[in-house]
Design a protein around this motif. Structure first.
Motif, PDB file in Angstrom:
ATOM      1  N   UNK A  82      43.133  41.405  62.708  1.00 54.82           N
ATOM      2  CA  UNK A  82      43.988  41.493  61.519  1.00 54.82           C
ATOM      3  C   UNK A  82      43.353  42.499  60.561  1.00 54.82           C
ATOM      4  N   UNK A  83      44.127  43.490  60.142  1.00 51.05           N
ATOM      5  CA  UNK A  83      43.594  44.528  59.268  1.00 51.05           C
ATOM      6  C   UNK A  83      44.423  44.615  57.990  1.00 51.05           C
ATOM      7  N   UNK A  84      43.755  44.578  56.852  1.00 58.72           N
ATOM      8  CA  UNK A  84      44.474  44.735  55.582  1.00 58.72           C
ATOM      9  C   UNK A  84      44.924  46.184  55.442  1.00 58.72           C
ATOM     10  N   UNK A  85      46.179  46.392  55.021  1.00 54.44           N
ATOM     11  CA  UNK A  85      46.714  47.755  54.926  1.00 54.44           C
ATOM     12  C   UNK A  85      47.038  48.163  53.490  1.00 54.44           C
ATOM     13  N   UNK A  86      47.513  47.244  52.688  1.00 56.28           N
ATOM     14  CA  UNK A  86      47.890  47.609  51.323  1.00 56.28           C
ATOM     15  C   UNK A  86      47.930  46.366  50.447  1.00 56.28           C
ATOM     16  N   UNK A  87      47.562  46.550  49.195  1.00 61.60           N
ATOM     17  CA  UNK A  87      47.600  45.416  48.274  1.00 61.60           C
ATOM     18  C   UNK A  87      48.378  45.795  47.024  1.00 61.60           C
ATOM     19  N   UNK A  88      49.198  44.863  46.539  1.00 63.62           N
ATOM     20  CA  UNK A  88      49.875  45.028  45.263  1.00 63.62           C
ATOM     21  C   UNK A  88      49.356  43.933  44.342  1.00 63.62           C
ATOM     22  N   UNK A  89      48.824  44.333  43.194  1.00 58.24           N
ATOM     23  CA  UNK A  89      48.346  43.337  42.241  1.00 58.24           C
ATOM     24  C   UNK A  89      49.329  43.287  41.083  1.00 58.24           C
ATOM     25  N   UNK A  90      49.697  42.076  40.712  1.00 54.04           N
ATOM     26  CA  UNK A  90      50.757  41.911  39.721  1.00 54.04           C
ATOM     27  C   UNK A  90      50.312  41.041  38.556  1.00 54.04           C
ATOM     28  N   UNK A  91      50.637  41.531  37.380  1.00 52.68           N
ATOM     29  CA  UNK A  91      50.421  40.740  36.168  1.00 52.68           C
ATOM     30  C   UNK A  91      51.770  40.110  35.839  1.00 52.68           C
ATOM     31  N   UNK A  92      51.810  38.788  35.801  1.00 56.61           N
ATOM     32  CA  UNK A  92      53.098  38.097  35.707  1.00 56.61           C
ATOM     33  C   UNK A  92      53.114  37.144  34.508  1.00 56.61           C
ATOM     34  N   UNK A  93      54.228  37.162  33.771  1.00 60.79           N
ATOM     35  CA  UNK A  93      54.431  36.169  32.706  1.00 60.79           C
ATOM     36  C   UNK A  93      54.657  34.808  33.349  1.00 60.79           C
ATOM     37  N   UNK A 108      48.350  38.065  40.335  1.00 60.81           N
ATOM     38  CA  UNK A 108      48.609  37.701  41.728  1.00 60.81           C
ATOM     39  C   UNK A 108      48.362  38.928  42.590  1.00 60.81           C
ATOM     40  N   UNK A 109      48.111  38.666  43.872  1.00 60.11           N
ATOM     41  CA  UNK A 109      47.972  39.781  44.812  1.00 60.11           C
ATOM     42  C   UNK A 109      48.870  39.540  46.014  1.00 60.11           C
ATOM     43  N   UNK A 128      36.863  40.738  45.209  1.00 62.54           N
ATOM     44  CA  UNK A 128      36.367  40.367  46.532  1.00 62.54           C
ATOM     45  C   UNK A 128      36.816  38.975  46.963  1.00 62.54           C
ATOM     46  N   UNK A 129      36.648  38.021  46.047  1.00 60.72           N
ATOM     47  CA  UNK A 129      36.981  36.662  46.452  1.00 60.72           C
ATOM     48  C   UNK A 129      38.485  36.528  46.707  1.00 60.72           C
ATOM     49  N   UNK A 130      39.283  37.137  45.816  1.00 56.86           N
ATOM     50  CA  UNK A 130      40.729  37.087  46.012  1.00 56.86           C
ATOM     51  C   UNK A 130      41.093  37.726  47.354  1.00 56.86           C
ATOM     52  N   UNK A 131      40.465  38.878  47.635  1.00 55.58           N
ATOM     53  CA  UNK A 131      40.771  39.577  48.879  1.00 55.58           C
ATOM     54  C   UNK A 131      40.346  38.766  50.093  1.00 55.58           C
ATOM     55  N   UNK A 132      39.166  38.148  50.018  1.00 54.32           N
ATOM     56  CA  UNK A 132      38.731  37.415  51.197  1.00 54.32           C
ATOM     57  C   UNK A 132      39.643  36.216  51.418  1.00 54.32           C
ATOM     58  N   UNK A 133      40.064  35.579  50.310  1.00 48.95           N
ATOM     59  CA  UNK A 133      41.031  34.482  50.442  1.00 48.95           C
ATOM     60  C   UNK A 133      42.338  34.990  51.057  1.00 48.95           C
ATOM     61  N   UNK A 134      42.804  36.141  50.533  1.00 46.60           N
ATOM     62  CA  UNK A 134      44.067  36.692  51.031  1.00 46.60           C
ATOM     63  C   UNK A 134      43.952  37.033  52.516  1.00 46.60           C
ATOM     64  N   UNK A 135      42.797  37.603  52.911  1.00 42.86           N
ATOM     65  CA  UNK A 135      42.581  37.938  54.328  1.00 42.86           C
ATOM     66  C   UNK A 135      42.637  36.679  55.187  1.00 42.86           C
ATOM     67  N   UNK A 136      42.054  35.608  54.669  1.00 42.38           N
ATOM     68  CA  UNK A 136      42.032  34.360  55.445  1.00 42.38           C
ATOM     69  C   UNK A 136      43.441  33.775  55.549  1.00 42.38           C
ATOM     70  N   UNK A 154      47.342  33.614  44.193  1.00 41.13           N
ATOM     71  CA  UNK A 154      46.959  33.629  42.780  1.00 41.13           C
ATOM     72  C   UNK A 154      45.510  34.101  42.750  1.00 41.13           C
ATOM     73  N   UNK A 155      45.226  35.184  42.026  1.00 38.21           N
ATOM     74  CA  UNK A 155      43.896  35.790  42.117  1.00 38.21           C
ATOM     75  C   UNK A 155      42.791  34.883  41.589  1.00 38.21           C
ATOM     76  N   UNK A 156      43.082  34.162  40.526  1.00 38.79           N
ATOM     77  CA  UNK A 156      42.046  33.335  39.911  1.00 38.79           C
ATOM     78  C   UNK A 156      41.543  32.236  40.834  1.00 38.79           C
ATOM     79  N   UNK A 157      42.462  31.550  41.478  1.00 40.53           N
ATOM     80  CA  UNK A 157      42.056  30.402  42.288  1.00 40.53           C
ATOM     81  C   UNK A 157      41.943  30.742  43.767  1.00 40.53           C
TER      82      UNK A 157
END
Ligand SMILES: [Zn+2]
Length: 359
Positions: free
Chosen positions: A285-296, A133-134, A193-201, A157-160
């Motif tokens: 809108x400007x992205x400032x920081x991202x946390x990527x998490x690996x989750x059970x 996840x991001x 990239x795709x995850x980020x562009x989705x997150x930006x949107x 969710x990064x994958x989707x």
């Protein structure tokens, strides 16, 4: 780029060459990097400084969103735009491990957390898995007659690319363990990239919601000022018309006044256009920081039945939000918790409501 309260609902798709959300994202990024943008219906006319044109590998004067320069998910230009928008964002990596994951009750959950239209669903298997996840933190500035700024956070969710509501609030309660630089496990997709562009949107959408009051306040003021302007010009017109009857007026003066009266509507329209300009809202809108998490997580294989068709799909139960993760529409990529099933040939498509309406 500019947004007004009136046009911040989801725009329906355009025949294949540009996604409206991506166009607005592109306009935002290019403007911030020194480009000059003009909206041309569903395209953007863009003038770029030489170095920027070179970095993006496009001409200095270019039209984005037509057949020659499409702007869609997966287009190389979009990748370059995202790289430009996100090159200075610090990213940290962490993991959320849980000693115990929910074991039962999923048959019910897939029907309470998600809504299936025209379908029967059944869990066919369950496994413990990991998902990435991001959480993206963005800063926004809205400029109009006033200025407003703030932060929004979105979790995906990064994958989707699905927006996972609540993740951005709850993840910290799970005290992730952070990976030091160079020790990040390979579970994270390399191309974010795709995850980020989705997150930006999603961040842009969250910003629109955050600014709803601001938009309506600007709209209210615009209405008030326009109303006052109209009243002023109506009063002025009556006054000037009445003065035409004055007996001491020379023919010359009467002609001049009649001419002025005729010009009043134009003058008023100009004033109203100025007001519209003044209250237009510009949002960056400007992205400032991202946390990527690996989750059970719990991964479920679910059988979906629609008429005579069946399909196996993978769903995730998320222990951070304690809910099923939403899905994404298989046509437009929108995040959905109400899933409309459509027959496509001999297959089942999972769609959002607007896409399910389109033939
Ligand atoms: Zn859709």
């Amino acid at each position: 780029m500019s947004d007004t309260g009136a046009n911040n609902e989801t725009v329906t798709g355009i025949a294949g060459t540009a996604d409206p959300e991506l166009l607005s994202f592109a306009a935002d990024v290019l403007e911030k990097s020194g480009g000059v943008i003009e909206q041309e219906g569903e395209r953007l006319l863009v003038l770029l400084p030489a170095h920027l044109a070179q970095a993006l590998d496009v001409p200095e004067e270019v039209r984005l969103g037509d057949e020659k320069m499409p702007l869609l998910y997966g287009s190389p230009l979009l990748d370059r735009l995202i790289a430009l928008a996100t090159r200075d964002i610090p990213v940290v990596y962490g993991q959320i491990e849980l000693p115990y994951l929910k074991k039962a009750g999923f048959d019910q959950l897939i029907e309470t957390d998600l809504t299936w239209v025209n379908a029967a669903v059944r869990v066919s298997s369950r496994a413990e898995a990991r998902a990435t996840y991001m959480v993206l933190v963005c800063h926004y500035v809205a400029l109009s007659d006033e200025r407003k700024e703030g932060l929004v956070q979105v979790g995906i969710h990064e994958g989707s690319g699905a927006a996972v509501e609540g993740l951005e609030e709850q993840w910290k309660d799970f005290h992730p363990v952070y990976f030091p630089a160079g020790r990040v496990p390979p579970h994270f997709p390399v191309h974010l990239d795709q995850a980020l562009s989705r997150a930006m949107i999603h961040a842009r959408e969250a910003t629109q919601r955050e600014l709803a009051d601001f938009f309506s306040s600007m709209e209210r003021r615009l209405h008030r000022d326009v109303k006052n302007t109209r009243e002023y010009y109506e009063a002025l017109k009556s006054e000037m018309e009445a003065s035409l009857a004055h007996p001491n007026l020379t023919d010359m003066q009467r002609r001049e006044r009649t001419e002025k009266i005729r010009e009043l509507p134009l003058e008023m329209e100009r004033k109203i256009r100025d007001l519209e300009q003044k209250y237009q809202v510009q949002v960056n809108v400007t992205a400032r920081a991202a946390t990527r998490l690996l989750v059970d997580v719990v991964q479920l294989m679910v059988e979906v039945k629609h008429r005579k068709l069946r399909r196996q799909i993978r769903l995730i139960w998320n222990p951070v939000t304690y809910r099923m993760d939403p899905l994404v529409c298989e046509r437009c990529g929108a995040t959905i918790t109400t899933i409309h099933l459509e027959e496509k040939g001999s297959e089942i498509e999972l769609l959002c409501f607007p896409c399910s309406r389109k033939k």
